[in-house]
Design a protein around this motif. Sequence first.
Motif, PDB file in Angstrom:
ATOM      1  N   LYS A 164      24.262  24.740  11.360  1.00 23.75           N
ATOM      2  CA  LYS A 164      25.330  24.259  11.907  1.00 23.75           C
ATOM      3  C   LYS A 164      25.588  23.224  11.298  1.00 23.75           C
ATOM      4  N   ASP A 165      24.605  22.125  11.577  1.00 22.95           N
ATOM      5  CA  ASP A 165      25.156  20.369  11.409  1.00 22.95           C
ATOM      6  C   ASP A 165      25.077  20.476   9.919  1.00 22.95           C
ATOM      7  N   ASP A 176      30.662  24.861   6.884  1.00 20.61           N
ATOM      8  CA  ASP A 176      31.097  24.767   7.464  1.00 20.61           C
ATOM      9  C   ASP A 176      31.364  25.584   8.029  1.00 20.61           C
ATOM     10  N   CYS A 177      30.946  26.944   7.406  1.00 20.90           N
ATOM     11  CA  CYS A 177      30.940  28.606   8.059  1.00 20.90           C
ATOM     12  C   CYS A 177      29.186  29.178   7.464  1.00 20.90           C
ATOM     13  N   ASP A 196      38.130  32.154  12.804  1.00 20.54           N
ATOM     14  CA  ASP A 196      36.855  31.226  12.855  1.00 20.54           C
ATOM     15  C   ASP A 196      35.643  32.651  13.287  1.00 20.54           C
ATOM     16  N   SER A 256      32.975  30.528  12.064  1.00 26.34           N
ATOM     17  CA  SER A 256      32.895  28.836  11.642  1.00 26.34           C
ATOM     18  C   SER A 256      31.809  27.696  12.826  1.00 26.34           C
ATOM     19  N   ARG A 257      32.314  26.229  12.054  1.00 25.72           N
ATOM     20  CA  ARG A 257      30.842  25.979  13.178  1.00 25.72           C
ATOM     21  C   ARG A 257      31.254  25.962  13.999  1.00 25.72           C
ATOM     22  N   ARG A 258      32.331  25.707  14.147  1.00 28.07           N
ATOM     23  CA  ARG A 258      33.007  25.217  16.374  1.00 28.07           C
ATOM     24  C   ARG A 258      32.900  26.322  17.292  1.00 28.07           C
ATOM     25  N   GLU A 268      28.826  26.445  17.668  1.00 33.99           N
ATOM     26  CA  GLU A 268      28.858  25.648  18.578  1.00 33.99           C
ATOM     27  C   GLU A 268      29.449  25.637  20.042  1.00 33.99           C
ATOM     28  N   ALA A 269      30.013  26.843  20.066  1.00 32.45           N
ATOM     29  CA  ALA A 269      30.616  27.544  21.056  1.00 32.45           C
ATOM     30  C   ALA A 269      29.320  28.243  21.744  1.00 32.45           C
ATOM     31  N   GLN A 286      26.510  27.191  23.535  1.00 35.34           N
ATOM     32  CA  GLN A 286      26.507  27.109  24.171  1.00 35.34           C
ATOM     33  C   GLN A 286      26.178  28.085  25.447  1.00 35.34           C
ATOM     34  N   PHE A 301      39.038  32.138  20.393  1.00 44.35           N
ATOM     35  CA  PHE A 301      39.249  31.763  18.618  1.00 44.35           C
ATOM     36  C   PHE A 301      39.964  33.371  17.448  1.00 44.35           C
TER      37      PHE A 301
END
Length: 328
Positions: free
Chosen positions: A92-93, A96-97, A124, A169-171, A174-175, A178, A195
């Motif tokens: 992830k870090d 970008d995808c 996304d 995608s990275r975000r 991240e979702a 969670q 998304f």
Amino acid sequence: MKPRLAVVVPCYNEQEVLPETLTQLREALRRMCDADAISSDSFLLFVDDGSKDATWALIDAACDADETVSGLKLAGNVGHQNALIAGLEAAKDRCDCAVTIDADLQDDVGAIARMVEAFSNGCDIVFGVRSDRSSDSFFKRHTAQGFYRLMTALGAKSVYNHADFRLMSRRAIEALLQYGERNLFLRGIVPLLGFQTATVLYERGARRAGESKYPLRKMLSFAFDGITSFSIRPITLITWLGGLIILLCIAAVCYILVSYFTGHSVRGWSSMILSIWFLGGVQLLSIGIVGQYVGKIYLEAKRRPRYHIERFRAPADRADEKSDDKQA
Ligand code: UDP
Ligand code: MG
């Protein structure tokens, strides 16, 4: 700017197919780089899910030989879904995808470029969807399709004929991270994230080498987990069934009383015994299903970690970060 792509590949006892997978994925990455679709520091991340064969040795050697290859060795076998999460968390870090793809080359490596294109156009999440299942056995094809239909009927949101071949995608990753539940069923959770999404059609081939790591027993428990992690409708159905049976019993009692007072004796012991057995069966099944949910609560309540990492041969840091450091 060109996106940095990570390709996450879960591997469990895949020594037979891994050399071929490595070659094909490296080639695909190089082609996308040449076409300027992704940045040159994009990488492959092989996750060894506690294999007992030479899988890790192969990954390790590939990391030495090629800097686009990286590897994550989990301390034990935690299953396909958890291996995917481990890989996404590690990647992830640094990207970008990320695309997740099976190690056995059943998913079409060529479709990755189309997924990246959809990502570059603002999506996304890109779902890889099988255009046909003719390469699967008759049994697998029908059980799998029945499963998707059942999931939809039970109210869980799932993408028809989509397994775990997808770009996030990275975000979106991240979702996803969670969602803290231990019992992960990614193809049920990812459509819940929202998304902007897209689908990419591809033809699913046959496993290139080695054997399926999903024998019937594992498949059934995977399907059952999928349903009970997403829907409480079976419990609702049981409640309705219970109510219906009680109504039927009241009607039967009324009938017997009426027969008694009008002088007709009630005959037929065998039918009575059968109905008792039937109701006993319904009760046991119902308790069993409710028990499955209670068991899930028990497992979730412990909040155990999903996996442990034994070794991580991390990809290089981002090229743009490195150049930033130099400037600083
Ligand atoms: N896999 C894994 N851990 C497991 C079982 C499977 O990481 O406990 C990986 C496996 O190496 C493969 C992917 O999950 O890359 C899908 O498994 P497989 O191809 O055996 O499943 P099928 O395609 O037969 O459903
Ligand atoms: Mg497979």
